[in-house]
Design an enzyme around this catalytic site. Sequence first.
Site, PDB file in Angstrom:
ATOM      1  N   THR A  29     -12.015   1.881   3.458  1.00 49.43           N
ATOM      2  CA  THR A  29     -11.172   1.346   2.394  1.00 49.43           C
ATOM      3  C   THR A  29     -11.268   2.285   1.194  1.00 49.43           C
ATOM      4  O   THR A  29     -11.886   3.353   1.272  1.00 49.43           O
ATOM      5  CB  THR A  29     -11.526  -0.131   2.090  1.00 49.43           C
ATOM      6  OG1 THR A  29     -10.593  -0.637   1.154  1.00 49.43           O
ATOM      7  CG2 THR A  29     -12.941  -0.312   1.556  1.00 49.43           C
ATOM      8  N   ASP A  33      -3.225  -0.273   9.885  1.00 50.61           N
ATOM      9  CA  ASP A  33      -2.520  -1.069   8.865  1.00 50.61           C
ATOM     10  C   ASP A  33      -1.088  -1.398   9.294  1.00 50.61           C
ATOM     11  O   ASP A  33      -0.566  -2.478   9.009  1.00 50.61           O
ATOM     12  CB  ASP A  33      -2.494  -0.315   7.526  1.00 50.61           C
ATOM     13  CG  ASP A  33      -3.865  -0.302   6.860  1.00 50.61           C
ATOM     14  OD1 ASP A  33      -4.725  -1.117   7.250  1.00 50.61           O
ATOM     15  OD2 ASP A  33      -4.070   0.530   5.954  1.00 50.61           O
ATOM     16  N   ALA A  45       5.308   3.478  -2.723  1.00 48.42           N
ATOM     17  CA  ALA A  45       5.319   4.622  -1.799  1.00 48.42           C
ATOM     18  C   ALA A  45       3.910   5.184  -1.608  1.00 48.42           C
ATOM     19  O   ALA A  45       3.743   6.379  -1.375  1.00 48.42           O
ATOM     20  CB  ALA A  45       6.276   5.698  -2.317  1.00 48.42           C
ATOM     21  N   GLY A  46       2.904   4.330  -1.686  1.00 48.76           N
ATOM     22  CA  GLY A  46       1.521   4.753  -1.451  1.00 48.76           C
ATOM     23  C   GLY A  46       1.164   4.620   0.029  1.00 48.76           C
ATOM     24  O   GLY A  46       2.048   4.559   0.899  1.00 48.76           O
ATOM     25  N   LYS A  61      -9.834   6.626   2.532  1.00 45.53           N
ATOM     26  CA  LYS A  61      -8.871   6.690   3.639  1.00 45.53           C
ATOM     27  C   LYS A  61      -8.269   8.087   3.865  1.00 45.53           C
ATOM     28  O   LYS A  61      -7.937   8.431   4.993  1.00 45.53           O
ATOM     29  CB  LYS A  61      -7.751   5.669   3.421  1.00 45.53           C
ATOM     30  CG  LYS A  61      -8.172   4.227   3.709  1.00 45.53           C
ATOM     31  CD  LYS A  61      -6.990   3.298   3.563  1.00 45.53           C
ATOM     32  CE  LYS A  61      -7.296   1.933   4.145  1.00 45.53           C
ATOM     33  NZ  LYS A  61      -6.125   1.051   4.136  1.00 45.53           N
ATOM     34  N   SER A  64     -14.918  -6.760  -0.147  1.00 45.76           N
ATOM     35  CA  SER A  64     -14.197  -6.736   1.133  1.00 45.76           C
ATOM     36  C   SER A  64     -14.427  -8.029   1.931  1.00 45.76           C
ATOM     37  O   SER A  64     -15.549  -8.515   2.052  1.00 45.76           O
ATOM     38  CB  SER A  64     -14.665  -5.535   1.966  1.00 45.76           C
ATOM     39  OG  SER A  64     -14.118  -5.631   3.264  1.00 45.76           O
ATOM     40  N   ARG A  65     -13.317  -8.558   2.493  1.00 45.51           N
ATOM     41  CA  ARG A  65     -13.415  -9.746   3.346  1.00 45.51           C
ATOM     42  C   ARG A  65     -13.656  -9.352   4.801  1.00 45.51           C
ATOM     43  O   ARG A  65     -13.806 -10.206   5.668  1.00 45.51           O
ATOM     44  CB  ARG A  65     -12.121 -10.574   3.276  1.00 45.51           C
ATOM     45  CG  ARG A  65     -11.747 -11.230   1.925  1.00 45.51           C
ATOM     46  CD  ARG A  65     -12.904 -11.611   1.104  1.00 45.51           C
ATOM     47  NE  ARG A  65     -12.582 -12.500   0.000  1.00 45.51           N
ATOM     48  CZ  ARG A  65     -12.611 -12.147  -1.294  1.00 45.51           C
ATOM     49  NH1 ARG A  65     -12.878 -10.907  -1.648  1.00 45.51           N
ATOM     50  NH2 ARG A  65     -12.374 -13.045  -2.241  1.00 45.51           N
TER      51      ARG A  65
HETATM   52  N1  LIG Z   1      -3.181  -6.465   3.266  1.00 44.89           N
HETATM   53  C1  LIG Z   1      -3.702  -5.310   3.643  1.00 44.89           C
HETATM   54  O1  LIG Z   1      -4.309  -5.197   4.720  1.00 44.89           O
HETATM   55  C2  LIG Z   1      -3.502  -4.095   2.762  1.00 44.89           C
HETATM   56  C3  LIG Z   1      -3.572  -2.799   3.308  1.00 44.89           C
HETATM   57  C4  LIG Z   1      -3.367  -1.705   2.451  1.00 44.89           C
HETATM   58  C5  LIG Z   1      -3.117  -1.918   1.091  1.00 44.89           C
HETATM   59  N2  LIG Z   1      -3.075  -3.190   0.600  1.00 44.89           N
HETATM   60  C6  LIG Z   1      -2.799  -3.441  -0.830  1.00 44.89           C
HETATM   61  O2  LIG Z   1      -1.604  -2.772  -1.190  1.00 44.89           O
HETATM   62  C7  LIG Z   1      -1.651  -2.332  -2.526  1.00 44.89           C
HETATM   63  C8  LIG Z   1      -1.311  -0.852  -2.594  1.00 44.89           C
HETATM   64  O3  LIG Z   1      -2.282  -0.116  -1.848  1.00 44.89           O
HETATM   65  P1  LIG Z   1      -2.069   1.433  -1.514  1.00 44.89           P
HETATM   66  O4  LIG Z   1      -3.236   1.853  -0.692  1.00 44.89           O
HETATM   67  O5  LIG Z   1      -0.692   1.683  -1.008  1.00 44.89           O
HETATM   68  O6  LIG Z   1      -2.222   2.062  -2.985  1.00 44.89           O
HETATM   69  P2  LIG Z   1      -1.711   3.474  -3.529  1.00 44.89           P
HETATM   70  O7  LIG Z   1      -1.600   4.459  -2.414  1.00 44.89           O
HETATM   71  O8  LIG Z   1      -2.577   3.788  -4.698  1.00 44.89           O
HETATM   72  O9  LIG Z   1      -0.214   3.161  -4.052  1.00 44.89           O
HETATM   73  C9  LIG Z   1      -0.010   2.328  -5.169  1.00 44.89           C
HETATM   74  C10 LIG Z   1       1.484   2.045  -5.326  1.00 44.89           C
HETATM   75  O10 LIG Z   1       1.649   1.151  -6.444  1.00 44.89           O
HETATM   76  C11 LIG Z   1       2.599   1.735  -7.352  1.00 44.89           C
HETATM   77  N3  LIG Z   1       2.305   1.351  -8.722  1.00 44.89           N
HETATM   78  C12 LIG Z   1       1.118   1.409  -9.367  1.00 44.89           C
HETATM   79  N4  LIG Z   1       1.260   0.976 -10.643  1.00 44.89           N
HETATM   80  C13 LIG Z   1       2.584   0.659 -10.796  1.00 44.89           C
HETATM   81  C14 LIG Z   1       3.363   0.160 -11.892  1.00 44.89           C
HETATM   82  N5  LIG Z   1       2.808  -0.095 -13.085  1.00 44.89           N
HETATM   83  N6  LIG Z   1       4.670  -0.080 -11.687  1.00 44.89           N
HETATM   84  C15 LIG Z   1       5.234   0.167 -10.480  1.00 44.89           C
HETATM   85  N7  LIG Z   1       4.565   0.649  -9.421  1.00 44.89           N
HETATM   86  C16 LIG Z   1       3.244   0.890  -9.575  1.00 44.89           C
HETATM   87  C17 LIG Z   1       2.433   3.220  -7.154  1.00 44.89           C
HETATM   88  O11 LIG Z   1       3.565   3.892  -7.698  1.00 44.89           O
HETATM   89  P3  LIG Z   1       3.440   5.432  -8.195  1.00 44.89           P
HETATM   90  O12 LIG Z   1       3.584   6.262  -6.970  1.00 44.89           O
HETATM   91  O13 LIG Z   1       4.555   5.568  -9.155  1.00 44.89           O
HETATM   92  O14 LIG Z   1       2.092   5.565  -8.850  1.00 44.89           O
HETATM   93  C18 LIG Z   1       2.325   3.293  -5.636  1.00 44.89           C
HETATM   94  O15 LIG Z   1       3.579   3.171  -5.036  1.00 44.89           O
HETATM   95  C19 LIG Z   1      -3.064  -2.671  -3.023  1.00 44.89           C
HETATM   96  O16 LIG Z   1      -2.986  -3.877  -3.731  1.00 44.89           O
HETATM   97  C20 LIG Z   1      -3.857  -2.845  -1.748  1.00 44.89           C
HETATM   98  O17 LIG Z   1      -4.941  -3.749  -1.898  1.00 44.89           O
HETATM   99  C21 LIG Z   1      -3.246  -4.283   1.403  1.00 44.89           C
END
Ligand SMILES: NC(=O)c1ccc[n+]([C@@H]2O[C@H](COP(=O)([O-])OP(=O)(O)OC[C@H]3O[C@@H](n4cnc5c(N)ncnc54)[C@H](OP(=O)(O)O)[C@@H]3O)[C@@H](O)[C@H]2O)c1
Length: 280
Positions: free
Chosen positions: A67, A108, A135-136, A71, A20-21
């Site tokens: 994180t 977020d 859609a996560g 969450k 984590s940063r």
């Molecule tokens: N910059 C920031 O402050 C910040 C904040 C939050 C998150 N993030 C980043 O955002 C990303 C997602 O986080 P999250 O919390 O939303 O994760 P999450 O709830 O686990 O959702 C993951 C998403 O990725 C999709 N996915 C996974 N593997 C895939 C594949 N092979 N092909 C297509 N879609 C795929 C999933 O689709 P399915 O539903 O089909 O599995 C889902 O929509 C991470 O990299 C995280 O580090 C960044």
Amino acid sequence: MSKPDRFFLAGVMGWPVMHSRSPMLHNYWFQKHGLAGSYVPLAIRPEGLKAALRALAPLGFAGCNLTIPHKQEAMTIVDEVDRLAKSIGAISCVVVRPDGSLAGTNNDCYGFIHSIKQERPYWRADAGPAVVVGAGGGARAVCYGLIQEGVKEIRLLNRSAERAKAIADEFGGPIKPLPWEQRNDAMEGAALVVNTTSQGMVGQPALDIKLDKLATSALVADIIYIPLETPFLAAARKRGNRTINGLGMLLHQARPAWKAWFGIEPDVTAELRAMVEKTI
Ligand SMILES: NC(=O)c1ccc[n+]([C@@H]2O[C@H](COP(=O)([O-])OP(=O)(O)OC[C@H]3O[C@@H](n4cnc5c(N)ncnc54)[C@H](OP(=O)(O)O)[C@@H]3O)[C@@H](O)[C@H]2O)c1
């Protein structure tokens, strides 16, 4: 100026957490604001989350960030979850209240919108349809923020259709879930495209999507920040689109946390951004 009798404490709970940063950015602000305090990484196993959150108040913490993988689970532990976090379905920030009770919120959404506003001040929510891929939890925060800003149409594409449909059912209005197979065609006429999937993150393959039908005037964003430029953003930049990476979202989501914990609104400066970028 800090009171000599108080040491300000906050941290981030995750498992793993050492990547984590957040400690770097919060400790930068402690220094900038002359506050005696520290922000620490807290490696908490899922089974220890409840005890760890309950220990915040007696240990004198003002609160913490959460994180992966905490969450969602934290929502069942804290004493109050605000409307925003309930809508997003996840808590990113816990605030210890004066009576020791715990309030959960999600910053977020604020982080994503304010990152765009700082980096692309000309951006207008009514410039045209947005495409959100994924859609996560990240997608929920992005969609919520875009709707609040007044985006009229959000084309939501996810590999698993039911998760996109669930967001459309809950958020209603502008969310238009589309089949995953239509992701390349969905680019037509879009003013903003956001990748919220984990694809393109370090250790993951690139997002399987084509931007051929996207206007070069569209803004392209990724919420991933490791690497700073995902293959998706690199492809967008090469064809002439302006791009935004996920680092700004991370930096900006920390501002309302500071306001809630310490009553201070810190700035996301070029110096802070450069300092964090150097570690990526
Ligand atoms: N910059 C920031 O402050 C910040 C904040 C939050 C998150 N993030 C980043 O955002 C990303 C997602 O986080 P999250 O919390 O939303 O994760 P999450 O709830 O686990 O959702 C993951 C998403 O990725 C999709 N996915 C996974 N593997 C895939 C594949 N092979 N092909 C297509 N879609 C795929 C999933 O689709 P399915 O539903 O089909 O599995 C889902 O929509 C991470 O990299 C995280 O580090 C960044």
